[in-house]
Design a protein around this motif. Sequence first.
Motif, PDB file in Angstrom:
ATOM      1  N   UNK A  59       0.732  -1.007   0.143  1.00  0.00           N
ATOM      2  CA  UNK A  59       0.053  -0.021  -0.171  1.00  0.00           C
ATOM      3  C   UNK A  59       0.858   1.281   0.015  1.00  0.00           C
ATOM      4  N   UNK A  60       1.927   1.102   0.727  1.00  0.00           N
ATOM      5  CA  UNK A  60       2.897   2.426   0.819  1.00  0.00           C
ATOM      6  C   UNK A  60       3.428   2.693  -0.574  1.00  0.00           C
ATOM      7  N   UNK A  61       3.995   1.598  -1.287  1.00  0.00           N
ATOM      8  CA  UNK A  61       4.399   1.454  -2.599  1.00  0.00           C
ATOM      9  C   UNK A  61       3.309   2.221  -3.632  1.00  0.00           C
ATOM     10  N   UNK A  81       1.167   6.718  -6.641  1.00  0.00           N
ATOM     11  CA  UNK A  81       0.158   7.578  -7.212  1.00  0.00           C
ATOM     12  C   UNK A  81       0.653   9.166  -7.061  1.00  0.00           C
ATOM     13  N   UNK A  82       1.321   9.390  -5.861  1.00  0.00           N
ATOM     14  CA  UNK A  82       1.809  10.644  -5.629  1.00  0.00           C
ATOM     15  C   UNK A  82       2.829  11.189  -6.627  1.00  0.00           C
ATOM     16  N   UNK A  83       3.607  10.332  -7.142  1.00  0.00           N
ATOM     17  CA  UNK A  83       4.795  10.678  -8.071  1.00  0.00           C
ATOM     18  C   UNK A  83       4.008  10.983  -9.526  1.00  0.00           C
ATOM     19  N   UNK A 124      -4.289   8.048 -10.316  1.00  0.00           N
ATOM     20  CA  UNK A 124      -4.733   6.893  -9.615  1.00  0.00           C
ATOM     21  C   UNK A 124      -3.888   5.793 -10.499  1.00  0.00           C
ATOM     22  N   UNK A 125      -2.868   5.212  -9.774  1.00  0.00           N
ATOM     23  CA  UNK A 125      -2.347   4.133 -10.695  1.00  0.00           C
ATOM     24  C   UNK A 125      -2.889   2.902 -11.076  1.00  0.00           C
TER      25      UNK A 125
END
Length: 323
Positions: A81-83, A88-90, A94-95
């Motif tokens: 989830x962290x990955x 998504x932030x980078x 939404x990936x």
Amino acid sequence: MTTAQTTASVSSRLGTRSPVLWWAGFGAVMVGAELIVLTRWVADRGWRLAQRPAPGAPGPGSPTITHVFTACWALVIAAMILWIIRDCRRSRRLSFPAVVVAAALLSPWLDLLGAARRPVFAYYADNPMVIRSWSPYLPGWRGGDQPVTDLLAQMLIYYVSMPLIFLIMREAVRYAARRRPHWGLLRLSAVSLAACTVCGAGLMFAGVAVRLFAFVDVIPELTLFHGTRFQYPLYDALLLGVCFAAFGMLWYRQDGHGLTAVERGADRLPTRYRTWARILAMTGTIQLALLAYGLGHVLLGLAASPAPAVLNTPVLLGPAAPW
């Protein structure tokens, strides 16, 4: 041209060129059916078991191993989830893995569909987190009135984990494409199918090994470790491969906007609808795969033999056993 006519014209043009609308429509229908089933289940307080196995009731293995494995797997999911959040932030969008997680969370209602006619597989009822499943509220269900599910472990191990399996499938296809540049869509799809079959079998057998659930009624000639609590039907692995192999190819063949074939056209929708359209489209795709997987087990279950004695226990077969 009026506003209504303009909207209708745009929708018509999008409908002919946007698979996302068709898949999102199917996903919305499936989510609607899910809401009906779960609403009836909640309204009836259907999660309550009529009776739990008595402490020390006979059954293979101990539930402790399930708790340990679930806790360890939760750490894997947290890292995943962290990955996903970082990705998504980078990318500021939404990936694909994020869309898959959202869609997977909307899809577990079909989990026990394969046991709709007979107990092809069943969860152990002595795990403290188990509840009575919503499965008896599915149309046509004949698999008993008290099937149980360990919802937390089920969601962590098999649904939220989907991006991990799809990632392995995509990387297998990428590797094959690099090593065999002349390979076309059919051969690369076969690679995705093989990767899905192996990974799916490994994850399902892990669930059996750590005593989360067991395959009960199986075809003996096509089953590994038949007659033990570890029995695993090889055709389950093939069903998983056939039903889910497409997701590795979907990820591998994303377009320049990061959209898969089922999400195509989302970039032409109004901004406020894009995310929901993508999630519903992926939900429809995943639930179609789950539907095919469940119905495959229903059909194969017609040739299955009854559960071996080691699995015919109160902690596993519920009302089929002498509680």
